[in-house]
Motif scaffolding. Structure first.
Motif, PDB file in Angstrom:
ATOM      1  N   MET A  11      -6.876  23.557   6.814  1.00 21.08           N
ATOM      2  CA  MET A  11      -5.498  23.089   6.692  1.00 21.08           C
ATOM      3  C   MET A  11      -4.618  23.606   7.822  1.00 21.08           C
ATOM      4  N   THR A  12      -4.716  24.898   8.120  1.00 21.23           N
ATOM      5  CA  THR A  12      -3.860  25.447   9.172  1.00 21.23           C
ATOM      6  C   THR A  12      -4.239  24.880  10.536  1.00 21.23           C
ATOM      7  N   ALA A  13      -5.529  24.690  10.779  1.00 18.91           N
ATOM      8  CA  ALA A  13      -5.962  24.118  12.057  1.00 18.91           C
ATOM      9  C   ALA A  13      -5.588  22.640  12.137  1.00 18.91           C
ATOM     10  N   GLY A  14      -5.839  21.904  11.066  1.00 11.11           N
ATOM     11  CA  GLY A  14      -5.585  20.465  11.061  1.00 11.11           C
ATOM     12  C   GLY A  14      -4.109  20.119  11.122  1.00 11.11           C
ATOM     13  N   LEU A  15      -3.270  20.940  10.505  1.00  7.77           N
ATOM     14  CA  LEU A  15      -1.838  20.664  10.492  1.00  7.77           C
ATOM     15  C   LEU A  15      -1.122  21.263  11.693  1.00  7.77           C
ATOM     16  N   GLY A  16      -1.797  22.174  12.388  1.00  9.81           N
ATOM     17  CA  GLY A  16      -1.186  22.795  13.547  1.00  9.81           C
ATOM     18  C   GLY A  16       0.026  23.650  13.193  1.00  9.81           C
ATOM     19  N   GLU A  21       4.688  29.112   8.224  1.00 10.59           N
ATOM     20  CA  GLU A  21       5.353  27.806   8.159  1.00 10.59           C
ATOM     21  C   GLU A  21       4.926  27.043   6.911  1.00 10.59           C
ATOM     22  N   LEU A  22       3.632  27.132   6.570  1.00  4.20           N
ATOM     23  CA  LEU A  22       3.152  26.443   5.375  1.00  4.20           C
ATOM     24  C   LEU A  22       3.759  27.057   4.114  1.00  4.20           C
ATOM     25  N   LEU A  23       3.903  28.368   4.072  1.00  6.61           N
ATOM     26  CA  LEU A  23       4.542  29.021   2.926  1.00  6.61           C
ATOM     27  C   LEU A  23       6.008  28.617   2.831  1.00  6.61           C
ATOM     28  N   PRO A  35       7.128  30.841  -4.850  1.00  8.85           N
ATOM     29  CA  PRO A  35       5.835  30.177  -4.636  1.00  8.85           C
ATOM     30  C   PRO A  35       4.794  31.169  -4.144  1.00  8.85           C
ATOM     31  N   ALA A  36       3.555  30.867  -4.411  1.00  8.53           N
ATOM     32  CA  ALA A  36       2.456  31.713  -3.938  1.00  8.53           C
ATOM     33  C   ALA A  36       1.348  30.829  -3.413  1.00  8.53           C
ATOM     34  N   TRP A  37       0.716  31.292  -2.346  1.00 10.81           N
ATOM     35  CA  TRP A  37      -0.466  30.630  -1.806  1.00 10.81           C
ATOM     36  C   TRP A  37      -1.602  31.605  -2.018  1.00 10.81           C
TER      37      TRP A  37
END
Length: 85
Positions: A11-16, A21-23, A35-37
């Motif tokens: 996900m982190t590689a594909g979304l760049g 930033e994702l959090l 929120p939690a990942w």
């Protein structure tokens, strides 16, 4: 949100986008509460990331016979523990 380490890396590689930033995106979508990942990593344990910090919990030793349903069982336990406070 719960992902495996492999899913997280894809996900982190594909979304760049960086993990932070994702959090931040999760925080914008969240309606109440923090929120939690949660990133599961097999025998290495689990990593819990929130906007206010992160922690790692090692895995309990186990003799693995079959991993089918392991993610579902883990998620159910996390939800139960969260609801219990």
């Amino acid at each position: 949100l719960k992902t495996s380490r492999a899913e997280w890396q894809e996900m982190t590689a594909g979304l760049g986008r960086s993990p932070a930033e994702l959090l931040g995106g999760l925080e914008e979508m969240n309606r109440g509460g923090e929120p939690a990942w949660i990133i599961t990593d097999g025998a290495a344990g689990v990593e819990v990331n929130t906007p206010s910090g992160s922690f790692h919990e090692p895995a309990a030793p186990a003799r693995v016979v079959d991993t089918v349903g392991a993610g579902d069982a883990f998620t159910a336990a996390m939800v139960c523990l969260h609801l219990e406070g």
